[in-house]
Write a protein that holds these residues in place. Structure first.
Motif, PDB file in Angstrom:
ATOM      1  N   GLY A   1       1.109  -1.291  -0.012  1.00  0.00           N
ATOM      2  CA  GLY A   1      -0.027   0.021   0.166  1.00  0.00           C
ATOM      3  C   GLY A   1       1.006   1.401   0.019  1.00  0.00           C
ATOM      4  N   VAL A   2       1.906   1.430  -0.979  1.00  0.00           N
ATOM      5  CA  VAL A   2       2.857   2.236  -0.896  1.00  0.00           C
ATOM      6  C   VAL A   2       2.879   2.693  -2.238  1.00  0.00           C
ATOM      7  N   LEU A   3       3.593   4.131  -2.421  1.00  0.00           N
ATOM      8  CA  LEU A   3       3.985   4.630  -3.681  1.00  0.00           C
ATOM      9  C   LEU A   3       2.538   5.062  -4.384  1.00  0.00           C
ATOM     10  N   GLY A   4       1.575   5.411  -3.376  1.00  0.00           N
ATOM     11  CA  GLY A   4       0.006   6.001  -3.902  1.00  0.00           C
ATOM     12  C   GLY A   4      -0.884   4.879  -4.348  1.00  0.00           C
ATOM     13  N   SER A   5      -0.585   3.700  -3.972  1.00  0.00           N
ATOM     14  CA  SER A   5      -1.454   2.435  -4.365  1.00  0.00           C
ATOM     15  C   SER A   5      -2.193   2.039  -3.136  1.00  0.00           C
TER      16      SER A   5
END
Length: 138
Positions: free
Chosen positions: A33-37
């Motif tokens: 759930g990183v990098l805008g996802s």
């Protein structure tokens, strides 16, 4: 064009590294759930497993270890994603948002066929020695 052929192995190596890195980032973004996802739920079929294939397969391709197998699995997973997720909305990738899936599918198919190129971990001396020793004992 001999000028371009001279650097074929290096260009394939750079292509492999970049495509693998981008794919691994795509998978890591979904799993963590990183990098805008948005984070996918753990162990849910097919989203979590697809993200795991993306992260691990992309990393293996990027470092050049088990490249052809990882690339073939990654290509197949993107073909599956295209036909089950994107094509149900429309036929063409530009209409159904499946451009990334189609591009990754064919990029990994190309890597599976062409191989590692330069700078692959598989091409390092210790890995080649272990492979040679394993073949000799068979």
């Amino acid at each position: 064009m001999q000028v371009l052929e001279r650097y074929q192995s290096q260009v394939i190596g750079v292509f492999r590294i970049v495509v693998g890195f981008l794919f691994a980032c795509h998978g890591a973004a979904s799993i963590f759930g990183v990098l805008g996802s948005k984070q996918v739920e753990a162990f849910i079929w097919p989203s979590w497993w697809a993200a795991l294939i993306q992260m691990v397969g992309g990393a293996l391709v990027a470092i050049g270890l088990g490249t052809r197998y990882a690339a073939l699995l990654s290509s197949g997973s993107m073909a599956f994603a295209y036909f089950t997720v994107h094509q149900v909305d429309a036929l063409l990738p530009v209409q159904n948002g499946g451009e990334k899936a189609a591009l990754f599918c064919f990029a990994f198919l190309l890597i599976a066929v062409l191989g590692n190129g330069a700078w692959a971990l598989e091409r390092s001396a210790p890995v080649q020695q272990r492979q040679t020793a394993a073949v000799a004992t068979e």
